[in-house]
Design a protein around this motif. Structure first.
Motif, PDB file in Angstrom:
ATOM      1  N   ILE A 112     -16.203   7.179  -0.422  1.00 32.26           N
ATOM      2  CA  ILE A 112     -14.859   7.763  -0.509  1.00 32.26           C
ATOM      3  C   ILE A 112     -14.747   8.804   0.596  1.00 32.26           C
ATOM      4  CG2 ILE A 112     -13.170   8.917  -1.990  1.00 32.26           C
ATOM      5  CD1 ILE A 112     -14.232   6.316  -3.211  1.00 32.26           C
ATOM      6  N   VAL A 113     -13.766   8.656   1.451  1.00 30.73           N
ATOM      7  CA  VAL A 113     -13.568   9.637   2.522  1.00 30.73           C
ATOM      8  C   VAL A 113     -12.190  10.280   2.394  1.00 30.73           C
ATOM      9  CG1 VAL A 113     -15.094   8.443   4.165  1.00 30.73           C
ATOM     10  CG2 VAL A 113     -12.626   7.938   4.151  1.00 30.73           C
ATOM     11  N   GLU A 114     -12.098  11.489   2.964  1.00 28.45           N
ATOM     12  CA  GLU A 114     -10.806  12.179   3.039  1.00 28.45           C
ATOM     13  C   GLU A 114     -10.193  11.857   4.388  1.00 28.45           C
ATOM     14  OE1 GLU A 114     -11.153  16.398   2.661  1.00 28.45           O
ATOM     15  OE2 GLU A 114      -8.993  16.739   2.937  1.00 28.45           O
ATOM     16  N   LEU A 115      -8.941  11.426   4.365  1.00 29.77           N
ATOM     17  CA  LEU A 115      -8.263  11.057   5.613  1.00 29.77           C
ATOM     18  C   LEU A 115      -7.680  12.315   6.252  1.00 29.77           C
ATOM     19  CD1 LEU A 115      -7.211   8.907   7.573  1.00 29.77           C
ATOM     20  CD2 LEU A 115      -5.255   8.591   6.038  1.00 29.77           C
ATOM     21  N   LEU A 116      -8.136  12.639   7.461  1.00 30.11           N
ATOM     22  CA  LEU A 116      -7.674  13.843   8.155  1.00 30.11           C
ATOM     23  C   LEU A 116      -6.525  13.541   9.093  1.00 30.11           C
ATOM     24  CD1 LEU A 116     -11.171  15.360   9.026  1.00 30.11           C
ATOM     25  CD2 LEU A 116      -9.698  15.924   7.078  1.00 30.11           C
ATOM     26  N   GLY A 117      -6.499  12.331   9.632  1.00 30.19           N
ATOM     27  CA  GLY A 117      -5.431  11.999  10.559  1.00 30.19           C
ATOM     28  C   GLY A 117      -5.648  10.619  11.141  1.00 30.19           C
ATOM     29  N   ARG A 118      -4.605  10.135  11.792  1.00 23.94           N
ATOM     30  CA  ARG A 118      -4.675   8.806  12.393  1.00 23.94           C
ATOM     31  C   ARG A 118      -4.118   8.846  13.802  1.00 23.94           C
ATOM     32  NH1 ARG A 118      -0.635   3.770  11.025  1.00 23.94           N
ATOM     33  NH2 ARG A 118      -1.244   2.539  12.826  1.00 23.94           N
ATOM     34  N   THR A 165       4.192  -6.860   0.979  1.00 30.06           N
ATOM     35  CA  THR A 165       5.119  -6.233   0.039  1.00 30.06           C
ATOM     36  C   THR A 165       4.509  -6.342  -1.359  1.00 30.06           C
ATOM     37  OG1 THR A 165       7.026  -6.803   1.399  1.00 30.06           O
ATOM     38  CG2 THR A 165       7.467  -6.227  -0.893  1.00 30.06           C
ATOM     39  N   PRO A 166       3.991  -5.228  -1.865  1.00 33.81           N
ATOM     40  CA  PRO A 166       3.257  -5.264  -3.136  1.00 33.81           C
ATOM     41  C   PRO A 166       4.203  -5.325  -4.329  1.00 33.81           C
ATOM     42  CG  PRO A 166       3.275  -3.045  -2.251  1.00 33.81           C
ATOM     43  CD  PRO A 166       4.032  -3.893  -1.271  1.00 33.81           C
ATOM     44  N   PRO A 167       3.683  -5.681  -5.512  1.00 33.11           N
ATOM     45  CA  PRO A 167       4.545  -5.783  -6.701  1.00 33.11           C
ATOM     46  C   PRO A 167       5.143  -4.441  -7.100  1.00 33.11           C
ATOM     47  CG  PRO A 167       2.216  -6.053  -7.284  1.00 33.11           C
ATOM     48  CD  PRO A 167       2.304  -6.059  -5.790  1.00 33.11           C
ATOM     49  N   THR A 168       4.569  -3.345  -6.589  1.00 37.56           N
ATOM     50  CA  THR A 168       5.010  -2.002  -6.959  1.00 37.56           C
ATOM     51  C   THR A 168       6.144  -1.481  -6.095  1.00 37.56           C
ATOM     52  OG1 THR A 168       3.007  -1.509  -5.716  1.00 37.56           O
ATOM     53  CG2 THR A 168       3.024  -0.946  -8.052  1.00 37.56           C
ATOM     54  N   ASP A 169       6.559  -2.217  -5.088  1.00 39.99           N
ATOM     55  CA  ASP A 169       7.567  -1.681  -4.178  1.00 39.99           C
ATOM     56  C   ASP A 169       8.370  -2.850  -3.609  1.00 39.99           C
ATOM     57  OD1 ASP A 169       9.018   0.162  -2.764  1.00 39.99           O
ATOM     58  OD2 ASP A 169       7.338   0.926  -1.590  1.00 39.99           O
ATOM     59  N   ASP A 170       9.524  -2.535  -3.006  1.00 41.28           N
ATOM     60  CA  ASP A 170      10.318  -3.597  -2.381  1.00 41.28           C
ATOM     61  C   ASP A 170      10.245  -3.512  -0.863  1.00 41.28           C
ATOM     62  OD1 ASP A 170      11.695  -1.268  -2.145  1.00 41.28           O
ATOM     63  OD2 ASP A 170      13.475  -1.922  -3.252  1.00 41.28           O
ATOM     64  N   LYS A 171       9.327  -2.669  -0.358  1.00 37.33           N
ATOM     65  CA  LYS A 171       9.154  -2.537   1.089  1.00 37.33           C
ATOM     66  C   LYS A 171       7.743  -2.945   1.477  1.00 37.33           C
ATOM     67  CE  LYS A 171      10.484   1.858   1.152  1.00 37.33           C
ATOM     68  NZ  LYS A 171      10.949   3.192   1.610  1.00 37.33           N
ATOM     69  N   PRO A 172       7.586  -3.504   2.682  1.00 37.36           N
ATOM     70  CA  PRO A 172       6.234  -3.876   3.123  1.00 37.36           C
ATOM     71  C   PRO A 172       5.419  -2.651   3.545  1.00 37.36           C
ATOM     72  CG  PRO A 172       7.842  -4.394   4.822  1.00 37.36           C
ATOM     73  CD  PRO A 172       8.624  -3.859   3.663  1.00 37.36           C
ATOM     74  N   HIS A 173       4.114  -2.747   3.329  1.00 36.29           N
ATOM     75  CA  HIS A 173       3.179  -1.686   3.718  1.00 36.29           C
ATOM     76  C   HIS A 173       1.945  -2.334   4.334  1.00 36.29           C
ATOM     77  CE1 HIS A 173       5.545   1.268   1.517  1.00 36.29           C
ATOM     78  NE2 HIS A 173       5.613   0.394   0.519  1.00 36.29           N
ATOM     79  N   GLY A 174       1.175  -1.520   5.058  1.00 35.60           N
ATOM     80  CA  GLY A 174      -0.056  -2.038   5.664  1.00 35.60           C
ATOM     81  C   GLY A 174      -1.021  -2.559   4.607  1.00 35.60           C
ATOM     82  N   LEU A 175      -1.649  -3.688   4.925  1.00 35.18           N
ATOM     83  CA  LEU A 175      -2.575  -4.327   3.990  1.00 35.18           C
ATOM     84  C   LEU A 175      -3.592  -3.350   3.417  1.00 35.18           C
ATOM     85  CD1 LEU A 175      -3.984  -6.785   2.700  1.00 35.18           C
ATOM     86  CD2 LEU A 175      -5.138  -7.170   4.874  1.00 35.18           C
ATOM     87  N   PHE A 176      -4.136  -2.445   4.280  1.00 39.14           N
ATOM     88  CA  PHE A 176      -5.231  -1.577   3.825  1.00 39.14           C
ATOM     89  C   PHE A 176      -4.737  -0.403   2.982  1.00 39.14           C
ATOM     90  CE2 PHE A 176      -6.876  -3.538   7.837  1.00 39.14           C
ATOM     91  CZ  PHE A 176      -7.760  -4.411   7.209  1.00 39.14           C
ATOM     92  N   THR A 177      -3.418  -0.321   2.755  1.00 34.20           N
ATOM     93  CA  THR A 177      -2.886   0.650   1.790  1.00 34.20           C
ATOM     94  C   THR A 177      -2.567  -0.049   0.471  1.00 34.20           C
ATOM     95  OG1 THR A 177      -0.506   0.409   2.239  1.00 34.20           O
ATOM     96  CG2 THR A 177      -1.773   1.820   3.745  1.00 34.20           C
ATOM     97  N   THR A 178      -2.937  -1.299   0.336  1.00 37.96           N
ATOM     98  CA  THR A 178      -2.657  -2.065  -0.882  1.00 37.96           C
ATOM     99  C   THR A 178      -3.955  -2.648  -1.452  1.00 37.96           C
ATOM    100  OG1 THR A 178      -2.452  -4.317   0.007  1.00 37.96           O
ATOM    101  CG2 THR A 178      -0.550  -2.862   0.297  1.00 37.96           C
ATOM    102  N   GLY A 191      -2.429  -3.314   9.811  1.00 46.78           N
ATOM    103  CA  GLY A 191      -2.790  -3.169   8.396  1.00 46.78           C
ATOM    104  C   GLY A 191      -2.942  -1.728   7.955  1.00 46.78           C
ATOM    105  N   LEU A 192      -2.931  -0.780   8.912  1.00 50.79           N
ATOM    106  CA  LEU A 192      -3.033   0.650   8.592  1.00 50.79           C
ATOM    107  C   LEU A 192      -1.665   1.299   8.374  1.00 50.79           C
ATOM    108  CD1 LEU A 192      -5.738   1.671  11.239  1.00 50.79           C
ATOM    109  CD2 LEU A 192      -6.103   1.041   8.837  1.00 50.79           C
ATOM    110  N   THR A 193      -0.588   0.545   8.565  1.00 47.06           N
ATOM    111  CA  THR A 193       0.763   1.103   8.457  1.00 47.06           C
ATOM    112  C   THR A 193       0.943   1.859   7.133  1.00 47.06           C
ATOM    113  OG1 THR A 193       1.568  -0.782   9.735  1.00 47.06           O
ATOM    114  CG2 THR A 193       3.226   0.502   8.521  1.00 47.06           C
ATOM    115  N   ASP A 194       1.431   3.103   7.213  1.00 45.32           N
ATOM    116  CA  ASP A 194       1.701   3.976   6.058  1.00 45.32           C
ATOM    117  C   ASP A 194       0.443   4.587   5.449  1.00 45.32           C
ATOM    118  OD1 ASP A 194       4.376   3.361   6.314  1.00 45.32           O
ATOM    119  OD2 ASP A 194       4.358   1.840   4.733  1.00 45.32           O
ATOM    120  N   ILE A 195      -0.703   4.436   6.073  1.00 44.71           N
ATOM    121  CA  ILE A 195      -1.934   4.946   5.453  1.00 44.71           C
ATOM    122  C   ILE A 195      -1.979   6.477   5.475  1.00 44.71           C
ATOM    123  CG2 ILE A 195      -3.533   5.056   7.438  1.00 44.71           C
ATOM    124  CD1 ILE A 195      -5.486   3.378   5.562  1.00 44.71           C
ATOM    125  N   GLU A 196      -1.196   7.093   6.370  1.00 41.32           N
ATOM    126  CA  GLU A 196      -1.197   8.556   6.488  1.00 41.32           C
ATOM    127  C   GLU A 196      -0.813   9.240   5.172  1.00 41.32           C
ATOM    128  OE1 GLU A 196       0.412   6.425   8.347  1.00 41.32           O
ATOM    129  OE2 GLU A 196       0.190   6.851  10.483  1.00 41.32           O
TER     130      GLU A 196
END
Lengths: 154, 154
Positions: free
Chosen positions: B96-102, A70-83, B43-48
């Protein structure tokens, strides 16, 4: 795999992690220096021509990681690799700095968000941008929009 | 310092380093995949929601380094840290890559410039650009200008 070694250390106004601005729209106007070790100074030749540098460095005061954050920018958890969480399987950080000047093996820079004494792993030239109209920023854009809306209401 | 560990591996059309486009204006339109290990999938959750990702990976087939490098884009040597040479004190690369899908732990991406089987160290969201009018690109801009001028003459 390789064994990480410092190529230098950061001189930073920050000695306390909680003092570093984080979250939505956090600006990093602080100036500091990248003190490159003398044995690597020749690798800085011609660097003055670049306005911005990519600095890779080690989160050397971070341990372990969680895959949901849960990053400082939001109140919801997100995947580590999106933070940009410092707690990662490989605790490597990336900061874009503006190069203000060079004296020998010392690079004066703006945009410091590292702690004093942080080990530097690599420096690369910043060469190009993704066109703004092609950039989507996922949950962070949504969190920023929610924050902006709540500020307008209050 | 930490011990680097792969969080996954690249599926790439490239098996030969000489086949990867390099130098002035090299485009990287190739598609491939980031095959993240199952234990890191959460850790990829929400990366889309992100259009572009920063991928840190290891130059695992590179050894040693020189502090002065003559890159493919120029005929003059420059400091290692002003180049993207794979031979570095810490052989960490950034694409830097463009994400096409997961699909599960597999990220389909465009912009592959890694070899098949390259170990991935980290993925971070690409969040913002340096304003184009503030960007200076040193010897690379000069080398590009010289190349463009010679093409006009010939």
């Amino acid at each position: 795999m390789f064994t990480p070694q410092p190529i230098g250390y950061v001189s930073s106004p920050f000695t306390d992690p909680t003092a570093i601005p984080k979250g939505c729209g956090a600006a990093h106007p602080e100036e500091g220096a990248l003190q490159i070790l003398p044995e690597f100074e020749a690798g800085l030749t011609d660097i003055e021509g670049y306005s911005h540098l990519i600095v890779l460095w080690a989160f050397d005061r971070s341990t372990g990681y969680d895959l949901m954050v849960t990053p400082p920018t939001d109140d919801k958890p997100h995947g580590l690799f999106t933070t940009r969480s410092p707690r990662r399987p490989n605790p490597i950080a990336l900061t874009i700095v503006e190069l203000l000047g060079r004296e020998g093996a010392t690079l004066r820079v703006r945009g410091i968000d590292m702690l004093e004494g942080t080990p530097i792993l690599d420096i690369k030239p910043y060469l190009s941008n993704i066109p703004a109209e092609k950039l989507r920023r996922g949950w962070l854009a949504e969190a920023e929009a929610r924050k902006a809306a709540s500020l307008q209401i209050s």
